[in-house]
Design a protein around this motif. Sequence first.
Motif, PDB file in Angstrom:
ATOM      1  N   ARG A 156      -5.312 -21.506  24.649  1.00 10.75           N
ATOM      2  CA  ARG A 156      -6.245 -20.230  24.958  1.00 10.75           C
ATOM      3  C   ARG A 156      -5.149 -19.027  25.137  1.00 10.75           C
ATOM      4  NH1 ARG A 156     -11.078 -19.611  27.009  1.00 10.75           N
ATOM      5  NH2 ARG A 156     -11.074 -21.833  27.683  1.00 10.75           N
ATOM      6  N   MET A 157      -4.052 -19.427  25.716  1.00 10.33           N
ATOM      7  CA  MET A 157      -3.032 -18.271  26.010  1.00 10.33           C
ATOM      8  C   MET A 157      -2.569 -17.868  24.660  1.00 10.33           C
ATOM      9  SD  MET A 157      -0.809 -17.179  28.609  1.00 10.33           S
ATOM     10  CE  MET A 157       0.567 -16.181  28.640  1.00 10.33           C
ATOM     11  N   GLN A 158      -2.306 -18.452  23.616  1.00 10.21           N
ATOM     12  CA  GLN A 158      -1.879 -17.743  22.361  1.00 10.21           C
ATOM     13  C   GLN A 158      -3.048 -17.228  21.773  1.00 10.21           C
ATOM     14  OE1 GLN A 158       0.807 -16.926  20.772  1.00 10.21           O
ATOM     15  NE2 GLN A 158       1.712 -18.329  22.040  1.00 10.21           N
ATOM     16  N   ALA A 159      -4.165 -17.560  21.801  1.00  8.00           N
ATOM     17  CA  ALA A 159      -5.528 -16.985  21.287  1.00  8.00           C
ATOM     18  C   ALA A 159      -5.604 -15.545  21.726  1.00  8.00           C
ATOM     19  CB  ALA A 159      -6.579 -17.956  21.142  1.00  8.00           C
ATOM     20  N   MET A 160      -5.354 -15.456  23.005  1.00 12.85           N
ATOM     21  CA  MET A 160      -5.738 -14.398  23.870  1.00 12.85           C
ATOM     22  C   MET A 160      -4.735 -13.360  23.525  1.00 12.85           C
ATOM     23  SD  MET A 160      -7.681 -15.633  27.168  1.00 12.85           S
ATOM     24  CE  MET A 160      -7.848 -13.901  28.029  1.00 12.85           C
ATOM     25  N   LEU A 161      -3.514 -13.707  23.347  1.00 13.86           N
ATOM     26  CA  LEU A 161      -2.205 -12.940  22.934  1.00 13.86           C
ATOM     27  C   LEU A 161      -2.384 -12.199  21.884  1.00 13.86           C
ATOM     28  CD1 LEU A 161       0.711 -14.945  24.134  1.00 13.86           C
ATOM     29  CD2 LEU A 161       0.146 -12.558  25.019  1.00 13.86           C
ATOM     30  N   SER A 162      -3.043 -13.036  20.836  1.00 14.78           N
ATOM     31  CA  SER A 162      -3.071 -12.442  19.776  1.00 14.78           C
ATOM     32  C   SER A 162      -4.184 -11.515  19.457  1.00 14.78           C
ATOM     33  CB  SER A 162      -3.589 -13.621  18.497  1.00 14.78           C
ATOM     34  OG  SER A 162      -2.546 -14.445  18.439  1.00 14.78           O
ATOM     35  N   ALA A 163      -5.372 -11.762  20.333  1.00 16.92           N
ATOM     36  CA  ALA A 163      -6.417 -10.956  20.595  1.00 16.92           C
ATOM     37  C   ALA A 163      -5.831  -9.573  21.067  1.00 16.92           C
ATOM     38  CB  ALA A 163      -7.709 -11.435  21.332  1.00 16.92           C
ATOM     39  N   TYR A 164      -4.791  -9.571  22.037  1.00 22.30           N
ATOM     40  CA  TYR A 164      -4.176  -8.333  22.863  1.00 22.30           C
ATOM     41  C   TYR A 164      -3.714  -7.497  21.825  1.00 22.30           C
ATOM     42  CZ  TYR A 164      -1.926  -4.964  25.330  1.00 22.30           C
ATOM     43  OH  TYR A 164      -1.688  -3.893  25.644  1.00 22.30           O
ATOM     44  N   GLN A 165      -2.807  -8.318  21.015  1.00 23.27           N
ATOM     45  CA  GLN A 165      -1.988  -7.573  20.019  1.00 23.27           C
ATOM     46  C   GLN A 165      -2.980  -6.751  19.053  1.00 23.27           C
ATOM     47  OE1 GLN A 165       0.284 -10.863  18.585  1.00 23.27           O
ATOM     48  NE2 GLN A 165       1.660 -10.456  20.465  1.00 23.27           N
ATOM     49  N   ARG A 166      -4.144  -7.440  18.437  1.00 24.23           N
ATOM     50  CA  ARG A 166      -5.080  -6.971  17.539  1.00 24.23           C
ATOM     51  C   ARG A 166      -5.553  -5.728  18.414  1.00 24.23           C
ATOM     52  NH1 ARG A 166      -7.419 -11.077  16.397  1.00 24.23           N
ATOM     53  NH2 ARG A 166      -9.262 -11.041  17.912  1.00 24.23           N
ATOM     54  N   TYR A 167      -6.064  -5.783  19.733  1.00 25.32           N
ATOM     55  CA  TYR A 167      -6.573  -4.699  20.400  1.00 25.32           C
ATOM     56  C   TYR A 167      -5.441  -3.458  20.430  1.00 25.32           C
ATOM     57  CZ  TYR A 167      -6.871  -1.712  24.619  1.00 25.32           C
ATOM     58  OH  TYR A 167      -6.727  -0.659  25.461  1.00 25.32           O
ATOM     59  N   ALA A 168      -4.505  -3.849  20.734  1.00 31.02           N
ATOM     60  CA  ALA A 168      -3.222  -2.753  20.752  1.00 31.02           C
ATOM     61  C   ALA A 168      -2.866  -2.052  19.427  1.00 31.02           C
ATOM     62  CB  ALA A 168      -1.803  -3.368  21.138  1.00 31.02           C
ATOM     63  N   ARG A 169      -3.194  -2.631  18.368  1.00 30.55           N
ATOM     64  CA  ARG A 169      -2.852  -2.036  17.143  1.00 30.55           C
ATOM     65  C   ARG A 169      -4.120  -1.419  17.022  1.00 30.55           C
ATOM     66  NH1 ARG A 169      -1.831  -6.683  15.039  1.00 30.55           N
ATOM     67  NH2 ARG A 169      -3.958  -7.117  13.842  1.00 30.55           N
ATOM     68  N   GLU A 170      -5.367  -1.876  17.036  1.00 30.08           N
ATOM     69  CA  GLU A 170      -6.507  -1.133  16.492  1.00 30.08           C
ATOM     70  C   GLU A 170      -6.615   0.326  17.454  1.00 30.08           C
ATOM     71  OE1 GLU A 170      -9.590  -3.838  16.769  1.00 30.08           O
ATOM     72  OE2 GLU A 170      -9.098  -4.948  14.840  1.00 30.08           O
ATOM     73  N   ASN A 171      -6.234   0.103  18.607  1.00 31.28           N
ATOM     74  CA  ASN A 171      -6.300   1.132  19.451  1.00 31.28           C
ATOM     75  C   ASN A 171      -5.029   2.026  19.598  1.00 31.28           C
ATOM     76  OD1 ASN A 171      -9.351   0.814  20.832  1.00 31.28           O
ATOM     77  ND2 ASN A 171      -8.652  -1.053  20.806  1.00 31.28           N
ATOM     78  N   LYS A 172      -4.084   2.018  18.736  1.00 27.01           N
ATOM     79  CA  LYS A 172      -3.037   2.837  18.868  1.00 27.01           C
ATOM     80  C   LYS A 172      -2.144   2.968  20.224  1.00 27.01           C
ATOM     81  CE  LYS A 172      -5.407   5.789  15.521  1.00 27.01           C
ATOM     82  NZ  LYS A 172      -5.982   7.279  15.311  1.00 27.01           N
ATOM     83  N   VAL A 173      -2.213   1.716  20.709  1.00 29.43           N
ATOM     84  CA  VAL A 173      -1.308   1.864  21.928  1.00 29.43           C
ATOM     85  C   VAL A 173       0.064   1.923  21.784  1.00 29.43           C
ATOM     86  CG1 VAL A 173      -0.627   0.305  23.940  1.00 29.43           C
ATOM     87  CG2 VAL A 173      -3.101   0.120  23.097  1.00 29.43           C
TER      88      VAL A 173
END
Lengths: 602, 124
Positions: A535-552
Amino acid sequence: MPFRHLFFLLVLTALSNALPTAAESADSVSASSFAAPKRPNIVLVLADDLGFSDLGSYGGEINTPNLDAIAEEGLRFSNYHTAANCAPARAMLLTGVDAHLAGVPNIPEMLPPELQQYEHYQGVLGDNVVTVATLLEDAGYHTYLAGKWHLGAGPGKLPSQRGFERTVALADSGADNWEQRPYIPLYDKANWYADGEPYQLPDDFYSSRFLVDKTIEFIDGNLADGEPFFAYLPLQAVHIPVQAPQTYIDRYRGVYQEGWDVLREARRSRSIELGLVPPDTDMVRMSTTDDWSVLSDEQRRYESKRMAVYGAMVEAMDHHLGRLFDHLKSVDEYDNTLIIFTSDNGAEASGSADPLSFAARQVPTSLGYNLDYESLGLKGSYNTISPSFASAAASPLSLFKFYAGEGGMRVPLIITGPSVSKAGEISHAFSFVTDITPTLLSFAGVTAPNDRYRGRAVEAVIGKDLTPLITGEVDRVYNETDSIGYELAGHAALFQGDYKLLFTRGALGDGHWHLYDIVRDPGETLDLAQEQPARMQAMLSAYQRYARENKVLEVPEGYSHTKQLLINVVYHQFKTPALIAMLTALILLPFWVAYRMKKRST
Amino acid sequence: MKRVFSFVVSLLAVLFIVMGVRWLIAPDGIAPEFGLILGDGLGLSSQIGDMSGYFLFLGISMLLGVVTGHRPWFYAAAILLSLTAVGRTIAWLIHDAALASQIRSEIVIAVLLLIASRVLGEDD
C-alpha cells in the motif's frame, strides 16, 4: 321541447362560464407545476486558524451555541480536510482546483525567491481558474464578500474583479481586529479594500462584528429583487493577533489554569463522546509542547490568559454569526439558505512559547503593540497562543497549521440548510476543500466549466460534489482508489480510502514517509509503513503522479517557513533603504574621487 | 575653518542628495514629510521629477562648490534655497498656506552657503 331547449341553454351557459375558469385553473396548475423553485441562498463562513476541537459541537469547552445549533440542524463532518495554511486553502475552496495549478502553492509571504520565478508560484490566484463567485454571479446570484481575501491585490486580482459584486476585503494574510493596523512588519499598513478601492476602517471596528454587519448590509441591499445571494464571510477570528472584547475574556478567566495537557485530554474525551473520533483514539505528545508543571505561577497566569483571549475570540465570532442567522430568520430567508461553516486550516502554533522574551517582543513592539497582562487581547495588545496550547486546540490530532499532519489539515465542517436530510448527524466520509465549489454549484444548479471559460483555457474542477452525501443518498463520495495529493513547502500528504501518506520535513519531521489509517487512528500515532509495504509503495507512486501533474516544485535545501518569513520581512524593511544608500553612494563617488585628486595635486 | 565648512556643507549636500534619491525610489515614504499626497499620472510625474531634481541639484551644486572651489556653485544653491523660502512666505501670505517651519532651515543654510563661498571659494 321548450323545457329541453331551456335545459340545453342552461348547460351551455354553465359550460361557457365554467370553461374560462377551468382554463385559468389549468394555467395556474401548469404554472405552479413548472415554476422553478427559488434557488437557495448560500452563506459560506470561513473561520481563520480554528482548531479541530475548538467548537462545542467538536469537543471544545468554548461556548459556541449558535454554531452548535446549526450543527444540530445540519450535518457535521469529522473527516473533512483543507490545506495546512491560508491562501492555498482559500484558492482551493473558491475554485475547486489544486492550489499549485491555481497559482497559490503557498502564501506569498513565505515563498522563497528561487520559487517565485515560476509563474504558478506567485501566491496569487491565477487567471487560469474561475471562482465559484464568478460562476454564481453569471447564474444570477448576488455575490458578496466581507473579510479576508489574501489571494492577490494587484490589477485584476481583488475580489471585486473575481466575481464578487459587493466587497469589503482584507488583502493581507491578517491584520489587527480592533483597528487598521498591520500585524507583521511585512505590511506598511493593513490593506483593506471596499468594492475595489482602498478602504478606511471605521473607528468602532471589531473584526467579527464589522464583517457580519457588512454581510447583513450587503444581503439587505438586494433582498427586494428576489434573486438569491452567495455571501462569503471569511472572518479574521482566530488568526493572530488573538484579540477579543473584555466581556468575553472575563468568561474564560480561570478556565485554562490546569494547562494544555489537561485541556488536550479533555477535548479528546469529549470528541470521543460526541462520536467524532473512534473510542480508542490515541494521541501523540508533540515535541513543541512544554511542561506545564515547570512554569512559574506568573507564567501559568499569563499562558492561561493568552488562551482565555483565544476562547473569547471564538465565542465572540459565534455570537456575531448568531446575529447573522437571526437576521436571515427575520427576513424569512433562513429556511432557503445553505449555510456552510469551516476553517481555512488547523490551529496556529506560531505564537512564541515565551512571548515576553527579548526576541519575541521585537515584532510586536516595533509595531507599537504592548504585551501587558491586564490588557491582553484588547485594543493595542498583541496576543497569540503558544504551540503548547495550539496542541490542545488541535486535539486529538497531531501537528498544526503549516504542517500536513491531521492537526494542520483536518478542521470542522458544518453544512445546514434545505436538502440537508441528516439533521444532527456526523459524516465520517472523507472530504476535501476542493469539494466545496462543486457542492455549491450543484445546490445552485450551475455547471462548472470543463476546460474553457468565456473562450479562455481554465483548469478543470477536481473536487467532488458532496450533495449526495448531504442529502443522504450515499455514505461516501470518494472510493477506495481515489487519491487526493497535497503539498505545502515540502510537507506532503496523500489521502486514499482510509489511509494517509505523510511527509513532514524540518524540525518537526524526520524526512521520511509515514503511513497512517486516519479513520481508526486520526491521531496519527501508529505508522503502518512497515506493515503494509504494498500500500505504501502504491500510494508513493500516486503521490509522485500528483506532484508531476500539479507542477509541484521542490523547496530549496534548508528551507523553513518561519526563516523565509523573517528573510522576507527583513528584505521588505531594508530593500528601499539599501537602494537609497547605493544610489546616493553612486552619485557621491565622482565627487569623492575629484576631491581626493584635488587634494593630491595640491 | 575651511575644514569645518567643507565638512558641514558636504554633510548637508549628502542629506539633500539622499532626499532627492528618496523621491526617486520611494516617493510614498517622503511625500508625507512635505505634507504631500502622491498623485497619479502627470501629477505623480511632476511630483517625482520636480522634487528629486530640486534636491539633487541642491546637493550636487553644493558638492561641486566644495570640490572645485568655484563660488557660483554656492551662489546657485543659496539662490535656490532663498527663493524657496520666499515662495513659502508668499504661499502663507497670499494663498492661506501654513507658515512652514522649514523656512528657518532654508534661510540658515542659504546664509551658510554665502559664507562658505567666501571661506571655501577660490579666486580664479
